[in-house]
Design a protein around this motif. Structure first.
Motif, PDB file in Angstrom:
ATOM      1  N   UNK A  44       0.845  -1.203   0.000  1.00 45.27           N
ATOM      2  CA  UNK A  44       0.000   0.000   0.000  1.00 45.27           C
ATOM      3  C   UNK A  44       0.875   1.246   0.000  1.00 45.27           C
ATOM      4  N   UNK A  45       0.706   2.077  -1.008  1.00 40.21           N
ATOM      5  CA  UNK A  45       1.606   3.231  -1.162  1.00 40.21           C
ATOM      6  C   UNK A  45       1.449   4.265  -0.041  1.00 40.21           C
ATOM      7  N   UNK A  46       0.235   4.357   0.501  1.00 39.65           N
ATOM      8  CA  UNK A  46       0.027   5.285   1.621  1.00 39.65           C
ATOM      9  C   UNK A  46       0.872   4.834   2.815  1.00 39.65           C
ATOM     10  N   UNK A  47       0.757   3.556   3.126  1.00 41.29           N
ATOM     11  CA  UNK A  47       1.506   3.033   4.273  1.00 41.29           C
ATOM     12  C   UNK A  47       3.007   3.027   4.028  1.00 41.29           C
ATOM     13  N   UNK A  49       4.603   5.297   2.338  1.00 37.89           N
ATOM     14  CA  UNK A  49       4.996   6.699   2.528  1.00 37.89           C
ATOM     15  C   UNK A  49       5.004   7.060   4.017  1.00 37.89           C
ATOM     16  N   UNK A  50       3.989   6.592   4.707  1.00 38.82           N
ATOM     17  CA  UNK A  50       3.834   6.899   6.130  1.00 38.82           C
ATOM     18  C   UNK A  50       4.957   6.271   6.955  1.00 38.82           C
ATOM     19  N   UNK A  53       8.395   7.757   6.235  1.00 39.13           N
ATOM     20  CA  UNK A  53       8.550   9.079   6.867  1.00 39.13           C
ATOM     21  C   UNK A  53       8.721   8.957   8.382  1.00 39.13           C
ATOM     22  N   UNK A  89      -1.223  -8.760   4.072  1.00 41.12           N
ATOM     23  CA  UNK A  89      -1.830  -8.968   2.750  1.00 41.12           C
ATOM     24  C   UNK A  89      -1.051  -8.244   1.667  1.00 41.12           C
ATOM     25  N   UNK A 138      -2.702   2.061  11.721  1.00 39.26           N
ATOM     26  CA  UNK A 138      -1.393   2.547  11.293  1.00 39.26           C
ATOM     27  C   UNK A 138      -0.433   2.667  12.478  1.00 39.26           C
TER      28      UNK A 138
ATOM     29  N   UNK B  27      -5.303  10.095  13.863  1.00 37.27           N
ATOM     30  CA  UNK B  27      -4.287   9.720  12.881  1.00 37.27           C
ATOM     31  C   UNK B  27      -3.899  10.930  12.014  1.00 37.27           C
ATOM     32  N   UNK B  31      -0.134  12.481  11.125  1.00 35.40           N
ATOM     33  CA  UNK B  31       0.410  12.920   9.828  1.00 35.40           C
ATOM     34  C   UNK B  31       1.001  14.322   9.949  1.00 35.40           C
ATOM     35  N   UNK B  34       4.381  14.511  11.384  1.00 36.93           N
ATOM     36  CA  UNK B  34       5.476  14.041  10.528  1.00 36.93           C
ATOM     37  C   UNK B  34       5.970  15.142   9.584  1.00 36.93           C
ATOM     38  N   UNK B  42       3.805  17.398   3.540  1.00 42.32           N
ATOM     39  CA  UNK B  42       3.629  15.950   3.678  1.00 42.32           C
ATOM     40  C   UNK B  42       2.163  15.556   3.773  1.00 42.32           C
ATOM     41  N   UNK B  46       0.280  13.124   1.083  1.00 44.41           N
ATOM     42  CA  UNK B  46      -0.222  11.790   1.389  1.00 44.41           C
ATOM     43  C   UNK B  46      -1.735  11.715   1.134  1.00 44.41           C
ATOM     44  N   UNK B  49      -2.172  11.358  -2.571  1.00 41.48           N
ATOM     45  CA  UNK B  49      -1.875   9.974  -2.962  1.00 41.48           C
ATOM     46  C   UNK B  49      -3.050   9.058  -2.616  1.00 41.48           C
ATOM     47  N   UNK B  53      -4.899   6.805  -5.384  1.00 42.39           N
ATOM     48  CA  UNK B  53      -4.868   5.340  -5.287  1.00 42.39           C
ATOM     49  C   UNK B  53      -6.237   4.742  -5.024  1.00 42.39           C
ATOM     50  N   UNK B  85      -6.182   2.141   3.909  1.00 46.49           N
ATOM     51  CA  UNK B  85      -5.685   3.451   3.451  1.00 46.49           C
ATOM     52  C   UNK B  85      -6.421   4.578   4.145  1.00 46.49           C
ATOM     53  N   UNK B  87      -7.855   4.562   7.001  1.00 49.31           N
ATOM     54  CA  UNK B  87      -7.419   4.613   8.394  1.00 49.31           C
ATOM     55  C   UNK B  87      -6.068   5.321   8.512  1.00 49.31           C
ATOM     56  N   UNK B  88      -5.207   5.083   7.564  1.00 50.31           N
ATOM     57  CA  UNK B  88      -3.857   5.659   7.612  1.00 50.31           C
ATOM     58  C   UNK B  88      -3.839   7.168   7.441  1.00 50.31           C
TER      59      UNK B  88
END
Lengths: 155, 151
Positions: A44-47, A49-50, A53, A89, A138, B27, B31, B34, B42, B46, B49, B53, B85, B87-88
């Motif tokens: 997952x690209x979000x994770x 990146x997170x 960082x 996954x 996360x 959450x 972010x 960060x 940032x 994100x 993104x 996605x 995603x 959630x993140x």
């Protein structure tokens, strides 16, 4: 540190920043410690990146791969990591299988399972595959810091 | 200077309303924490993104919902990815609808899945509008100095 307009609140931010600095100073030769290296394994690209960082901010050199097979391959190429953040996954090879393979290869890095799965049987399978601990996504700075501190104390 | 201060106040208010109206959770604060000099945008990056996605995932869910009979395992798996995603980035309401959808999948409730999915899309669009407006004003306001920041 200059702050963007988006960072106006921050209860807890000053403590996060001070813990980041604390980890930084102990990593960068303070007390003779070596640098910690990490591998992020997540499709997952979000994770990606997170977590990249989060690790960067803590001064942890890190690489990111997109599935379990790439995690295995990077070890086959000779690279080593102190910490592996392993998602479950993923396409091609999932985190459970990748963990088993890495342990079979003799990789003794700390492997932290990181997933949004709440099913007990999935977590159990992950643990049996060889992860050292499991965290739900996360990851936060605080969780990551506690993981990294354990690694440093192992040395 | 006055205009800058006004913009900063507006940013603070818009940000607070994201939390007060339940659009985002803690959450989102993670972010923000960060964000630094090396990555001053940032949060916006994100979130951008995320919307890029997740469009693909939403489209896959839509297609899967058009099939008959419904493949609840596939739907659950797709929504699980999207939930992760969401959630993140701290998308609280979107995440809640994803959870609801998952429960309908487990129960084999196709109608429930459809309803949840429609609600999820509404929350997803509403959040997008809120965040786009917030980031636009934040960019206009520029970085805040320490004295202007409020807790």
């Amino acid at each position: 540190m200059a702050m963007d307009a988006g960072m106006s609140n921050l209860v807890g931010s000053s403590s996060s920043l001070s813990t980041c600095r604390e980890f930084h100073s102990s990593s960068i030769g303070g007390g003779g410690s070596r640098e910690v290296k990490a591998l992020v394994v997540d499709d997952n690209r979000i994770n990606q990146m997170l977590h990249h960082k989060l690790l960067d901010n803590l001064g942890v050199k890190n690489q990111v791969v997109g599935n379990g097979k790439e995690a295995v391959d990077i070890h086959v190429s000779g690279k080593q990591f102190d910490l592996i953040l392993m998602d479950i996954d993923m396409p091609v090879m999932n985190g459970i299988e990748a963990t088993r393979k890495l342990r079979d290869m003799g990789i003794r890095s700390v492997i932290t399972g990181v997933s949004s799965h709440t099913l007990d049987h999935v977590k159990q399978e992950f643990i049996e595959a060889g992860i050292d601990e499991y965290h739900e996504k996360p990851l936060t700075s605080a969780k990551l810091l506690s993981i990294l501190k354990q690694i440093k104390h192992k040395d | 200077m006055e205009k800058k201060q006004q913009l900063h106040r507006q940013v603070v208010m818009m940000r607070q309303s994201l939390f007060d109206q339940g659009y985002v959770d803690d959450q989102f604060v993670q972010l923000e924490e960060l964000q630094d000099d090396t990555n001053p945008n940032f949060v916006e990056e994100i979130v951008t993104l995320y919307y890029r996605d997740s469009a693909r995932l939403i489209s896959s869910i839509e297609q899967a919902l058009e099939r008959s009979p419904l493949d609840f395992d596939k739907l659950d798996n797709l929504m699980h990815q999207f939930r992760g995603s969401s959630s993140s980035i701290g998308a609280r309401k979107v995440k809640a609808e994803c959870t609801q959808f998952g429960e309908h999948c487990v129960g084999g409730n196709g109608e429930g899945c459809m309803r949840s999915f429609q609600r999820m899309k509404r929350e997803y669009s509403a959040l997008r509008k809120k965040l786009e407006a917030y980031f636009q004003v934040a960019r206009q306001a520029g970085p805040m100095d320490t004295a202007s920041r409020s807790n």
